[in-house]
Every structure is written in C-alpha cells, then in structure tokens.
Write a protein that holds these residues in place. Structure first.
Motif, mmCIF file in Angstrom:
data_model
loop_
_atom_site.group_PDB
_atom_site.id
_atom_site.type_symbol
_atom_site.label_atom_id
_atom_site.label_comp_id
_atom_site.label_asym_id
_atom_site.label_seq_id
_atom_site.Cartn_x
_atom_site.Cartn_y
_atom_site.Cartn_z
ATOM 1 N N ALA A 1 -5.702 6.046 3.646
ATOM 2 C CA ALA A 1 -6.913 6.505 2.970
ATOM 3 C C ALA A 1 -7.526 7.665 3.739
ATOM 4 C CB ALA A 1 -7.914 5.367 2.852
ATOM 5 N N VAL A 2 -7.143 8.890 3.390
ATOM 6 C CA VAL A 2 -7.699 10.053 4.065
ATOM 7 C C VAL A 2 -8.992 10.520 3.414
ATOM 8 C CG1 VAL A 2 -5.466 10.832 4.915
ATOM 9 C CG2 VAL A 2 -6.256 11.595 2.689
ATOM 10 N N ALA A 3 -9.205 10.166 2.168
ATOM 11 C CA ALA A 3 -10.421 10.567 1.466
ATOM 12 C C ALA A 3 -10.534 9.756 0.186
ATOM 13 C CB ALA A 3 -10.399 12.063 1.137
ATOM 14 N N ARG A 4 -11.745 9.670 -0.339
ATOM 15 C CA ARG A 4 -11.930 8.995 -1.624
ATOM 16 C C ARG A 4 -12.651 9.947 -2.563
ATOM 17 N NH1 ARG A 4 -10.721 3.941 -3.852
ATOM 18 N NH2 ARG A 4 -12.062 3.483 -5.614
ATOM 19 N N TYR A 5 -11.996 10.227 -3.674
ATOM 20 C CA TYR A 5 -12.547 11.152 -4.645
ATOM 21 C C TYR A 5 -12.997 10.367 -5.887
ATOM 22 C CZ TYR A 5 -10.185 14.645 -1.763
ATOM 23 O OH TYR A 5 -9.770 15.421 -0.705
ATOM 24 N N PRO A 6 -14.243 10.571 -6.335
ATOM 25 C CA PRO A 6 -14.782 9.799 -7.467
ATOM 26 C C PRO A 6 -14.323 10.323 -8.823
ATOM 27 C CG PRO A 6 -16.451 11.300 -6.644
ATOM 28 C CD PRO A 6 -15.250 11.467 -5.736
ATOM 29 N N VAL A 7 -12.995 10.422 -8.995
ATOM 30 C CA VAL A 7 -12.433 10.902 -10.256
ATOM 31 C C VAL A 7 -11.212 10.054 -10.612
ATOM 32 C CG1 VAL A 7 -13.207 13.292 -9.985
ATOM 33 C CG2 VAL A 7 -10.997 12.584 -9.049
ATOM 34 N N PRO A 8 -10.870 9.977 -11.903
ATOM 35 C CA PRO A 8 -9.623 9.318 -12.297
ATOM 36 C C PRO A 8 -8.462 10.300 -12.320
ATOM 37 C CG PRO A 8 -10.919 9.820 -14.245
ATOM 38 C CD PRO A 8 -11.729 10.309 -13.058
ATOM 39 N N VAL A 9 -7.269 9.807 -12.013
ATOM 40 C CA VAL A 9 -6.060 10.604 -12.134
ATOM 41 C C VAL A 9 -5.030 9.808 -12.929
ATOM 42 C CG1 VAL A 9 -6.429 11.873 -9.979
ATOM 43 C CG2 VAL A 9 -5.092 9.747 -9.958
ATOM 44 N N GLY A 10 -4.088 10.507 -13.527
ATOM 45 C CA GLY A 10 -2.992 9.862 -14.219
ATOM 46 C C GLY A 10 -1.713 9.977 -13.416
ATOM 47 N N VAL A 11 -0.844 8.986 -13.551
ATOM 48 C CA VAL A 11 0.459 9.014 -12.892
ATOM 49 C C VAL A 11 1.523 8.687 -13.938
ATOM 50 C CG1 VAL A 11 1.930 8.058 -11.089
ATOM 51 C CG2 VAL A 11 -0.533 8.289 -10.690
ATOM 52 N N TYR A 12 2.510 9.564 -14.046
ATOM 53 C CA TYR A 12 3.609 9.348 -14.989
ATOM 54 C C TYR A 12 4.925 9.355 -14.236
ATOM 55 C CZ TYR A 12 7.213 10.374 -18.414
ATOM 56 O OH TYR A 12 8.370 10.339 -19.154
ATOM 57 N N PHE A 13 5.656 8.246 -14.299
ATOM 58 C CA PHE A 13 6.988 8.164 -13.702
ATOM 59 C C PHE A 13 8.021 8.545 -14.767
ATOM 60 C CE2 PHE A 13 4.544 5.342 -10.958
ATOM 61 C CZ PHE A 13 4.968 5.747 -9.691
ATOM 62 N N PRO A 14 8.830 9.572 -14.547
ATOM 63 C CA PRO A 14 9.842 9.961 -15.537
ATOM 64 C C PRO A 14 10.780 8.807 -15.862
ATOM 65 C CG PRO A 14 9.633 11.611 -13.809
ATOM 66 C CD PRO A 14 8.840 10.428 -13.355
ATOM 67 N N ASP A 15 11.430 8.884 -17.008
ATOM 68 C CA ASP A 15 12.290 7.788 -17.471
ATOM 69 C C ASP A 15 13.394 7.455 -16.484
ATOM 70 O OD1 ASP A 15 10.775 7.598 -19.758
ATOM 71 O OD2 ASP A 15 12.128 8.843 -20.972
ATOM 72 N N GLU B 1 -6.449 3.841 -3.141
ATOM 73 C CA GLU B 1 -7.389 4.053 -2.040
ATOM 74 C C GLU B 1 -8.056 5.422 -2.110
ATOM 75 O OE1 GLU B 1 -8.301 2.037 0.599
ATOM 76 O OE2 GLU B 1 -7.296 0.423 -0.461
ATOM 77 N N THR B 2 -7.407 6.380 -2.767
ATOM 78 C CA THR B 2 -7.855 7.775 -2.712
ATOM 79 C C THR B 2 -8.692 8.195 -3.913
ATOM 80 O OG1 THR B 2 -5.888 8.309 -1.419
ATOM 81 C CG2 THR B 2 -7.054 10.143 -2.441
ATOM 82 N N ALA C 1 -15.142 14.692 -1.369
ATOM 83 C CA ALA C 1 -14.769 13.319 -1.051
ATOM 84 C C ALA C 1 -15.992 12.556 -0.557
ATOM 85 C CB ALA C 1 -13.676 13.311 0.001
ATOM 86 N N VAL C 2 -16.050 11.284 -0.922
ATOM 87 C CA VAL C 2 -17.189 10.476 -0.499
ATOM 88 C C VAL C 2 -16.869 9.627 0.710
ATOM 89 C CG1 VAL C 2 -18.216 10.437 -2.784
ATOM 90 C CG2 VAL C 2 -16.573 8.671 -2.162
ATOM 91 N N VAL C 3 -15.596 9.509 1.058
ATOM 92 C CA VAL C 3 -15.182 8.774 2.245
ATOM 93 C C VAL C 3 -14.070 9.565 2.902
ATOM 94 C CG1 VAL C 3 -14.119 6.673 3.158
ATOM 95 C CG2 VAL C 3 -15.768 6.518 1.288
ATOM 96 N N THR C 4 -14.114 9.673 4.218
ATOM 97 C CA THR C 4 -13.049 10.356 4.933
ATOM 98 C C THR C 4 -12.701 9.573 6.179
ATOM 99 O OG1 THR C 4 -13.823 12.522 4.192
ATOM 100 C CG2 THR C 4 -12.312 12.473 6.073
ATOM 101 N N LYS C 5 -11.413 9.301 6.353
ATOM 102 C CA LYS C 5 -10.942 8.700 7.595
ATOM 103 C C LYS C 5 -9.483 9.053 7.761
ATOM 104 C CE LYS C 5 -9.977 4.109 5.612
ATOM 105 N NZ LYS C 5 -10.219 2.681 5.763
ATOM 106 N N ALA C 6 -9.045 9.135 9.003
ATOM 107 C CA ALA C 6 -7.695 9.608 9.267
ATOM 108 C C ALA C 6 -6.666 8.536 8.940
ATOM 109 C CB ALA C 6 -7.576 10.003 10.753
ATOM 110 N N ALA C 7 -5.478 8.973 8.543
ATOM 111 C CA ALA C 7 -4.365 8.060 8.371
ATOM 112 C C ALA C 7 -3.927 7.583 9.743
ATOM 113 C CB ALA C 7 -3.210 8.765 7.676
ATOM 114 N N VAL C 8 -3.690 6.289 9.889
ATOM 115 C CA VAL C 8 -3.381 5.699 11.187
ATOM 116 C C VAL C 8 -2.075 4.953 11.088
ATOM 117 C CG1 VAL C 8 -4.119 4.087 12.961
ATOM 118 C CG2 VAL C 8 -5.820 5.462 11.751
ATOM 119 N N LYS C 9 -1.152 5.232 11.999
ATOM 120 C CA LYS C 9 0.105 4.502 12.030
ATOM 121 C C LYS C 9 -0.089 3.237 12.845
ATOM 122 C CE LYS C 9 5.021 4.962 13.081
ATOM 123 N NZ LYS C 9 6.093 5.896 13.461
#
Length: 230
Positions: free
Chosen positions: A40-54, A91-92, A220-228
C-alpha cells in the motif's frame, strides 16, 4: 520506497531478455503468501476497472534446470498474479471493479481508468549455485474509450542453492566437491511467488511516476512505503 536488491548484470540481462512459452500443459497455479509485501504505497479515493483478457489464465511456462538432474517445472503465474493484483489494487483504490469485457469499462464513466494486465514472459535460471525466477508484465490503461498508457513492469526473486556433503564423507577424493541438491517444487514455487510480488511492489511503488495515470487521480489520502517482510 524500499531499496531494490542488486543483482549481477549477466543474470539481469538473461532474465529480462530470455522468454520461454510452452504449449498448453497441465500446471498447478501458484498460491500467494499475502504477507511477503505490504504494497500500500498510496490510497486514491477513486474506482478503477480491471479486465483480464480471455487468454490471461492460459499462460503456461516451463523451466528446466541447468544441472545434473535436468528437472522441468511447469508453472502458471496467472492465479498468483490475480491474487496479488486484487490485494494491491484493493489497498490502493477506493473500489476495484472486475469487468467481463473492456467495453464494459468504457460504459462506466466514473472509473478513473481501466487496467488490462498481460503476462509477457517468466524467465528463469536454475543451476548449481542459484535459483532465479523473473516475471515480466505489460499493463495497458484505458480511459474515455481510448488507450492512454502502456507500462512494462519486471519482477525478480532468487535463492542460493545449498550443496550436499560429498558422498563418502572424509573418504572422498581430494578436490571432489559436493553435489547440488535437487530443487524441490516447493522451493521453486517460493521463488516464483517472490518474483510475482516483487513486480507488483514495483508497480505500486512507481505508480505515482506514471504521469498519464496520475493526471486522472486526485491526491492520495494515505501514503506509506512498501515494506518487504523479513
């Protein structure tokens, strides 16, 4: 963001340039260890779409060891990729909508953009010293019925191989080295999963550098670094 590990130039070139695709075979999709990264590097208050090809879930790759055993591992990273992206995007972004068709996303004007993931290749290098697996993704982004951005993202993970004691113990001939242990399917899958997560972590860590995308995102309304995880 966390510092990326450093790899040898020869290994990097091999993993990023070599591709290997096999015809359809029976494979076992990888499972995901969701705590390897906190992406979770950032949180954006918007919706996104995800399409996986066939054909997204038909990505079968084979990996043959360059050692005395000549083992071949079959792998399909599609399921692991979907799990990783679901975790990362949830998370984003405020909302993630999975689409049946790309056109469906064009008909939903409130989406910031539609993301179309593709698996380009899954190169590997398996020998007596190292197990290394890479994954290369191509992400296409669409908004307003148009293509707005292309982005290739690479991930890499590796593990050093242990060496078994020489047969016969101290009675072995001088200079006779130990034999490498065979790579287990579990060990291979662990490294392959790491490559998937590494790529997704890179995607999120560098998302704010993709100007065609950030131009469509509010602050972004939340920002934190990615942590391994250790």
């Amino acid at each position: 963001t966390s510092a990326m590990p450093v790899y040898g130039p020869a290994l990097i070139i091999f993993l990023l340039l070599h591709t290997g695709c096999t015809p359809a075979v029976e494979t076992t999709a990888m499972t995901i260890d969701r705590v390897r990264y906190d992406p979770a590097v950032a949180r954006y208050p918007v919706p996104v779409g995800v399409y996986f090809p066939d054909d997204f879930f038909d990505n079968n790759f084979y990996h043959t060891t360059a050692d005395d055993y000549q083992q071949t591992f079959h792998n399909n990273p599609a399921d692991a990729t979907r799990q990783a992206l679901d975790f990362a995007f949830t998370e984003t972004f405020a909302e993630v909508r999975y689409l049946d068709t790309l056109q469906q996303g064009f008909a939903e004007p409130d989406l910031a953009f539609v993301i179309v993931p593709n698996i380009v290749s899954m190169p590997s290098h398996l020998d007596q010293q190292i197990i290394a697996v890479g994954v290369i993704y191509q992400f296409e982004f669409f908004a307003g019925g148009q293509h707005i951005h292309s982005w290739q993202v690479n991930g890499l993970d590796f593990a050093k191989r242990s060496v078994a004691p020489p047969p016969g113990g101290s009675g072995s001939l001088p200079g006779q080295g130990g034999l490498p242990r065979r790579i287990s399917a579990e060990k291979f899958d662990t490294v392959a999963r790491g490559a998937v997560w590494d790529a997704i972590s890179v995607l999120l860590a560098r998302l704010d550098q993709q100007q065609p995308l950030t131009a469509r995102l509010p602050a972004a309304v939340v920002t934190k670094a990615a942590v391994k995880a250790s």
